[in-house]
Design an enzyme around this catalytic site. Structure first.
Site, mmCIF file in Angstrom:
data_model
loop_
_atom_site.group_PDB
_atom_site.id
_atom_site.type_symbol
_atom_site.label_atom_id
_atom_site.label_comp_id
_atom_site.label_asym_id
_atom_site.label_seq_id
_atom_site.Cartn_x
_atom_site.Cartn_y
_atom_site.Cartn_z
ATOM 1 N N LEU A 16 0.824 -1.210 0.000
ATOM 2 C CA LEU A 16 0.000 0.000 0.000
ATOM 3 C C LEU A 16 0.857 1.258 0.000
ATOM 4 O O LEU A 16 0.519 2.246 -0.655
ATOM 5 C CB LEU A 16 -0.937 -0.007 1.217
ATOM 6 C CG LEU A 16 -1.816 1.228 1.410
ATOM 7 C CD1 LEU A 16 -2.716 1.455 0.206
ATOM 8 C CD2 LEU A 16 -2.635 1.101 2.692
ATOM 9 N N THR A 34 10.046 6.645 3.039
ATOM 10 C CA THR A 34 11.079 5.898 3.737
ATOM 11 C C THR A 34 11.009 4.414 3.415
ATOM 12 O O THR A 34 9.940 3.865 3.151
ATOM 13 C CB THR A 34 10.990 6.067 5.268
ATOM 14 O OG1 THR A 34 10.022 5.152 5.807
ATOM 15 C CG2 THR A 34 10.630 7.494 5.634
ATOM 16 N N ASP A 58 15.929 3.283 9.347
ATOM 17 C CA ASP A 58 15.642 2.199 10.284
ATOM 18 C C ASP A 58 14.641 2.743 11.290
ATOM 19 O O ASP A 58 14.998 3.517 12.185
ATOM 20 C CB ASP A 58 16.922 1.746 10.979
ATOM 21 C CG ASP A 58 16.670 0.645 12.007
ATOM 22 O OD1 ASP A 58 15.504 0.236 12.184
ATOM 23 O OD2 ASP A 58 17.655 0.206 12.634
ATOM 24 N N ASN A 85 2.943 3.487 7.808
ATOM 25 C CA ASN A 85 2.479 2.323 7.073
ATOM 26 C C ASN A 85 3.393 1.107 7.231
ATOM 27 O O ASN A 85 2.956 -0.025 7.035
ATOM 28 C CB ASN A 85 2.378 2.699 5.583
ATOM 29 C CG ASN A 85 2.193 1.499 4.690
ATOM 30 O OD1 ASN A 85 1.127 0.885 4.664
ATOM 31 N ND2 ASN A 85 3.238 1.140 3.949
ATOM 32 N N SER A 136 -3.317 0.410 10.833
ATOM 33 C CA SER A 136 -3.507 -0.782 11.656
ATOM 34 C C SER A 136 -3.871 -1.935 10.717
ATOM 35 O O SER A 136 -3.160 -2.194 9.749
ATOM 36 C CB SER A 136 -4.590 -0.546 12.706
ATOM 37 O OG SER A 136 -4.817 -1.687 13.495
ATOM 38 N N TYR A 151 0.776 -10.588 15.876
ATOM 39 C CA TYR A 151 0.546 -9.552 14.869
ATOM 40 C C TYR A 151 -0.681 -8.724 15.228
ATOM 41 O O TYR A 151 -0.631 -7.483 15.200
ATOM 42 C CB TYR A 151 0.361 -10.184 13.490
ATOM 43 C CG TYR A 151 -0.080 -9.201 12.439
ATOM 44 C CD1 TYR A 151 0.805 -8.256 11.939
ATOM 45 C CD2 TYR A 151 -1.389 -9.184 11.960
ATOM 46 C CE1 TYR A 151 0.406 -7.324 10.985
ATOM 47 C CE2 TYR A 151 -1.796 -8.265 11.011
ATOM 48 C CZ TYR A 151 -0.904 -7.340 10.530
ATOM 49 O OH TYR A 151 -1.304 -6.417 9.597
ATOM 50 N N LYS A 155 -1.312 -4.551 16.173
ATOM 51 C CA LYS A 155 -2.273 -3.684 15.495
ATOM 52 C C LYS A 155 -3.333 -3.148 16.458
ATOM 53 O O LYS A 155 -3.857 -2.047 16.266
ATOM 54 C CB LYS A 155 -2.904 -4.431 14.319
ATOM 55 C CG LYS A 155 -1.898 -4.754 13.208
ATOM 56 C CD LYS A 155 -1.193 -3.499 12.718
ATOM 57 C CE LYS A 155 -0.270 -3.739 11.554
ATOM 58 N NZ LYS A 155 0.368 -2.500 11.065
ATOM 59 N N THR A 186 -1.918 -6.859 -2.389
ATOM 60 C CA THR A 186 -0.536 -6.391 -2.417
ATOM 61 C C THR A 186 0.366 -7.592 -2.126
ATOM 62 O O THR A 186 -0.106 -8.726 -2.037
ATOM 63 C CB THR A 186 -0.305 -5.304 -1.349
ATOM 64 O OG1 THR A 186 -0.388 -5.909 -0.046
ATOM 65 C CG2 THR A 186 -1.340 -4.194 -1.471
#
Length: 279
Positions: A16, A34, A58, A85, A136, A151, A155, A186
């Site tokens: 994304l 970035t 980083d 993101n 998120s 995971y 989020k 994606t």
């Protein structure tokens, strides 16, 4: 003509983030992007220009993040929209994931965004404007996915601190929105973006089935279009009354309704116990 806003987008080399950066540049926005490896971003989009600034960062290193923010402000003069993101999916049950695997997922998905927020807020606060999108997931709404507990917990953390952030910064005219994307087509579920447990426990059959389904069935067949997600983020950034919560995708909306139903049923079923604790 009003000057185009300056966007700062993390995790910009794929998924994304990459789609959003391309669309922003196409529409004439200024973009600081970035990534862990700037070469890949430069190869796809080009070198630094009046509109584009690729940055190798980083996100788990606050000094690296601070330097990237300073370079962006020096290059463009200001920052307007921040998109946190960057992140990855760590699959694995709570028992089988090591402390190192868990901490690394939190370092990137949670502390990386916090590093960005700490370093951009002095600029946004001083200019009395700005908008922070924290990405998120539907996994930040609903955690009942076998093998996705860590995971999802990262989020959930993003959702929680964004709600607080929105309250903390509104007195400065700065907005914050937590975004819950559903499944988008994606490379998020590709080998480069998802990690499996280094020490799997064979007895967890449901977790292995979920892992295989995501990597081999869902991957490449997601129902949502990242181009349309990028369009929504741009459109929302232009609104005056910005949401704290933004869902993306039919599946995200359905998962929210399912979660509301589960919470409501549990609350009502156990209401007598809940109300029995008063003095």
């Amino acid at each position: 003509m009003k000057t185009k806003k300056v966007w700062f987008v993390t995790g910009a080399s794929k998924g994304l983030g990459f789609t959003l950066v391309k669309k922003l540049l196409k529409e004439g926005f200024h973009v600081a992007a970035t990534t862990r490896n700037a070469d890949s971003l430069i190869k796809e989009i080009g070198d630094a220009s009046e509109l584009f600034l690729p940055l190798e960062v980083d996100l788990t290193d606050t000094s690296s993040v601070k330097a990237s923010v300073e370079k962006s402000v020096a290059h463009f003069g200001r920052l307007d929209v921040i998109v946190n993101n960057a992140g990855y999916a760590q699959i694995g049950t709570l028992e089988e994931l090591t402390d190192e695997e868990v901490k690394e997922n939190f370092n990137v998905n949670v502390f990386g965004s916090l590093n960005v927020i700490r370093n951009v807020m002095p600029y946004l606060r001083n200019q009395k404007s700005g908008h922070i999108f924290n990405i998120s997931s539907v996994g930040g709404l609903f955690g009942s996915f076998s093998g996705w507990g860590i995971y999802c917990s990262t989020k959930f953390a993003v959702a929680g601190f964004t709600e607080a952030l929105a309250e903390e910064i509104k007195e400065f005219g700065v907005k914050a929105t937590v975004v819950y994307p559903g499944y988008f087509r994606t490379d998020f579920l590709s080998k480069g973006s998802v990690r499996i447990p280094g020490q799997p426990v064979a007895e967890y059959t449901a977790a292995r089935e979920s892992e295989n389904q995501h990597l081999n069935t869902i991957n490449g067949n997601q129902a949502n279009d990242p181009e349309k997600a990028a369009e929504v983020l741009i459109a929302v950034s232009r609104e005056d009354n910005l949401p704290v919560h933004l869902l993306l995708g039919n599946d995200a909306y359905e998962i929210l309704q399912n979660k509301i139903g589960i919470l409501t049923r549990d609350a009502e079923q156990w209401k007598n116990y809940t109300l029995s604790t008063g003095l």
